[in-house]
Each structure stands twice: as structure tokens, then as C-alpha cells.
Design an enzyme around this catalytic site. Structure first.
Site: not given
Length: 442
Positions: A314, A322, A331, A358
Site C-alpha cells: 500500500d 494526490n 497517476d 493505491e
């Protein structure tokens, strides 16, 4: 070319075959009605020629029979007519000699000669019955009967010795006139019979000539039909060779088109399969592909008795990353992390997949717990060493990952989700302990 990406292969093959062969068939083969009419004309000509040959053969046989019959009839009548003349002369000589010499012995053969003459005339009458002069022959028989009666009367006088009376009977005007009429009639009948026999023979000969002409015509017709049929056969053979060449070319073209289309369909199918099992953002295997591989590897490990390990990864504080750097940067971060993970997992059978958001997952077949933890640590250090800035991460100033590892020995009937839950539990504990760590499930 139609789009066959989502159409079954055999449907495309059938469609291509129909589209390719239809123009060839339309160009190459003549209309069925035309070929049938041409064939019927040839057959009709052959039947006509054979019928003419049969008819002329029958007519020729009939003419031969008639000719032989007429020849035999002509010979029989001619011979007997000559005999009639000779016998008449002999009867006259017998009677005249007997009267002049007054010797009954001279007429001893009269009855025999008369019987021969009567038989001969009757035979001529029988042979000439089918001729037009049969009536004249009947008249001749009547005249002969009258003469025989007069001569019989003179013969009776001779046998009684009355030679003077016998001589008077033979020189009477009635007898002489009847004798003369008989002779003239005999000559006329003989001449007429010969003419009629000659005419009949000419008619038979004409019939034979006609049959010869018809036979020649029938043979000519057969030869012409044979020549036309051979010519048509050669044309058909050339046409068939041309059509076969066109069909071979069309088949080769069709096979090439089918091969190209099949290869295109296979590429499309492979692309579809890849798209259905690949994550669009990272290029890794997606969750669907992970589920398939995880189930297969679990069954294989249980069947072979080998260990199986699972690594859950993770990205730490990715939401903050983000929010701070934007979705495009997020991304890009996920793609770089995915590339790093894929670069470290190289053994055959191992799989790196995007688990969701993620999170990433690694399947490690035939791997024990220690080896799996070592690989997990290498993955964590690789991401950290990439030094992607993360200003809002409490764990570090760069992007880091938390890793949960689980390993075990699968058994038949056991739940594969249990090992996945153990790895997820280890990941949860890592997050609670400050992240950027690797934890092996107990």
C-alpha cells in the site's frame, strides 16, 4: 473488409468464402438452360441420324429381298416363256408330221408335250400373278385351251384313221386364225412381261440408290455431329481448365485472406484478452487477473505440496499526495511504483497486480515465508530509493510503501481467502505501527 473482431472465426470464414466465390461462379459457368439446349440439339441430331440409318437399313434389306425375288421371278418367267414357244412349236410339228405322213406314231408324244406345256403356262401364270399383265396371261391360257380342244378333235380323227378329216380340222380357217392369234398373243405377253420385269427391276434399283443416298446422308450427319461434339468437347475442356485455374486462384486468394483474417482475429483476441486482464493505468495485471492466478496457484500448490506466499503493498498517505500534487501526478506516482515492483519480480510464475486504488499485490508460488519477507523488503527499499517527493507524508519526505506478507502450505478444501486475510491483517498492523515497514503475518 468487415470487422470480425467480435465475430466467431467460422462466421468470418464462411462470409469470406461466399463473397469471394460468388463472382467466380457467376463469371465462369454457362447458364443451365443454354447448356441443356445445346446438349438436346446434339442428342436430337444423333437420334435422327440413327433413325435414318435404321430406316435405310430396313429399306435396303427390303430392296435386296425384292431384287432377289424379281431376279428369280424374271429368270423363271423368261425360261418358261422360251419353253412355251419351244413346246408350241413341237406340238405343231408333231401334228403336221403325223398328218403329212399319216403315221399315228408321230403323235405318240402329243399328250406328254401338251401336259408339259399346260404345266409351264400355269407356272408362268402363277409367277406373273403379282404383275400387271396377269390378265393377259389368263387370256393366253384361254386361247391355249381353245387350240388344245381343236387339236384334240384332229387327234381323235387320226386315231380313228380318218386322216383326211384330221387334216381338214388343222387347216380350217378358225384354227389357223386362233393359232395365229395365240402366237401373236404369246409374243406380246412375252415382250410385255419382260418389259414389266425390267421396269420392276429398275424401280428396285432406284429404291436401292435412294437408300444409299440416305445412308450417305445419315453417315454425313453422324460425322458432322461427331465433329461438332468433339469441337464442343474441346471447348468445354478448355473452359473447364480456365475455370479450374480461376477457382484455384480464387481458392488461393481465399486461403490467403482467411489466413490473414485469422491472424488478425487472433491478434484481436489476444488484445481483448490482455485488455480484460490488464490494468489500464499501470499496465500490471488487474484484480480480475489476480483472482484467476491466485485460484490457479492455490490449487497447484495444494496438488504439489509446495508453499505459497502473498505480498500486499500500500502506498503510504497516497490521498495526501494526490490532494497536494494533483491527480495527474498521483497517476504518474502509481505508474512509477508499478514499474519498480514489476522490475523486482522476475521469476516465472510470479505475478504483480494492482489490487485496487493505491494497493498492489504480489503472488509468489513455491516461496516460503522467509524468502517472501526478503523480497518484500527489497520492494520497499526500491520504492523509497526512487525518492519521489512527498511533502505531506508523516512517514518520510519521499513516497514510501507499507507491506504485509503471508505464507503457508495450501491444502485441499482449505479457503484461499484465509492467506489473503493474513496478509491484509499484517498490512493493517504495519499502518498502525507507523508505515514504511514490512511485516510477516504470524
Amino acid at each position: 473488409m468487415p470487422n470480425c473482431a467480435f465475430v466467431p472465426d467460422f462466421v468470418c470464414r464462411a462470409a469470406l468464402a461466399a463473397c469471394t466465390m460468388a463472382p467466380t461462379l457467376k463469371r465462369g459457368f454457362p447458364p443451365p438452360g443454354l447448356a441443356k439446349n445445346s446438349k438436346m440439339r446434339y442428342l436430337g441430331s444423333i437420334y435422327a441420324a440413327v433413325a435414318i440409318l435404321v430406316i435405310t437399313f430396313v429399306l435396303g434389306l427390303y430392296a435386296d429381298v425384292r431384287r432377289d425375288d424379281m431376279h428369280a421371278r424374271h429368270l423363271g418367267i423368261s425360261t418358261r416363256l422360251e419353253r412355251i414357244v419351244r413346246l408350241e412349236q413341237e406340238l405343231t410339228s408333231l401334228l403336221s408330221g403325223a398328218v403329212l405322213e399319216q403315221k399315228l406314231l408321230r403323235v405318240s408324244r402329243y399328250d406328254t408335250v401338251d401336259e408339259q406345256l399346260t404345266t409351264t403356262v400355269a407356272t408362268v401364270a402363277e409367277l406373273s400373278r403379282a404383275l400387271r399383265l396377269s390378265g393377259d396371261v389368263s387370256v393366253l391360257l384361254e386361247l391355249q385351251t381353245g387350240l388344245r380342244q381343236t387339236e384334240s378333235r384332229s387327234l381323235r380323227y387320226m386315231r380313228s384313221g380318218n386322216w383326211r378329216r384330221a387334216r381338214e380340222v388343222l387347216i380350217e380357217d378358225d384354227y389357223v386364225l386362233a393359232k395365229k392369234i395365240y402366237e401373236i398373243t404369246t409374243e406380246s405377253v412375252i415382250s410385255a412381261l419382260r418389259e414389266e420385269l425390267a421396269q420392276r427391276e429398275q424401280e428396285v434399283q432406284l429404291l436401292r440408290q435412294v437408300t444409299h443416298v440416305l445412308r450417305a446422308a445419315a453417315l454425313g450427319l453422324l460425322l458432322w455431329v461427331g465433329w461438332r461434339f468433339a469441337r464442343r468437347l474441346r471447348e468445354d475442356m478448355h473452359e473447364q481448365a480456365r475455370l479450374q485455374q480461376e477457382i484455384r486462384g480464387a481458392n488461393e486468394k481465399l486461403e490467403t485472406t482467411v489466413r490473414e483474417r485469422t491472424a488478425e482475429l487472433e491478434r484481436s483476441n489476444r488484445q481483448l484478452a490482455a485488455l480484460s486482464s490488464t490494468d489500464a493505468l499501470t499496465g500490471l495485471a488487474n484484480r480480475r487477473r489476480f483472482d484467476e492466478v491466485w485460484s490457479e496457484e492455490w490449487q497447484r500448490a495444494a496438488r504439489k505440496g509446495e508453499p505459497l506466499a502473498l505480498v500486499l503493498i500500500d502506498v503510504d498517505h497516497f490521498k495526501a499526495y494526490n490532494d497536494h500534487y494533483g491527480h495527474q501526478a498521483g497517476d504518474m506516482c502509481l505508474r512509477r511504483v508499478a514499474a519498480l515492483l514489476a522490475g523486482e519480480v522476475r521469476r516465472a510464475g510470479e505475478l504483480v497486480a494492482r489490487y485496487g486504488g493505491e494497493e498492489f499485490v504480489v503472488v509468489l508460488p513455491a516461496t516460503d515465508a522467509a524468502t517472501a519477507r526478503e523480497l518484500a523488503e527489497r520492494l520497499r527499499r526500491s520504492v523509497e530509493a526512487e525518492a519521489m517527493p512527498h511533502a505531506h507524508s508523516p512517514a518520510a519526505s519521499v513516497v514510501t510503501v507499507s507491506v504485509g506478507v503471508a505464507a503457508g502450505q495450501p491444502r485441499h478444501g482449505a479457503d484461499a481467502e484465509a492467506l489473503l486475510k493474513e496478509a491484509d491483517g499484517a498490512l493493517y498492523l504495519v499502518k498502525r505501527q507507523g508505515r514504511n515497514q514490512v511485516l510477516l503475518a504470524a
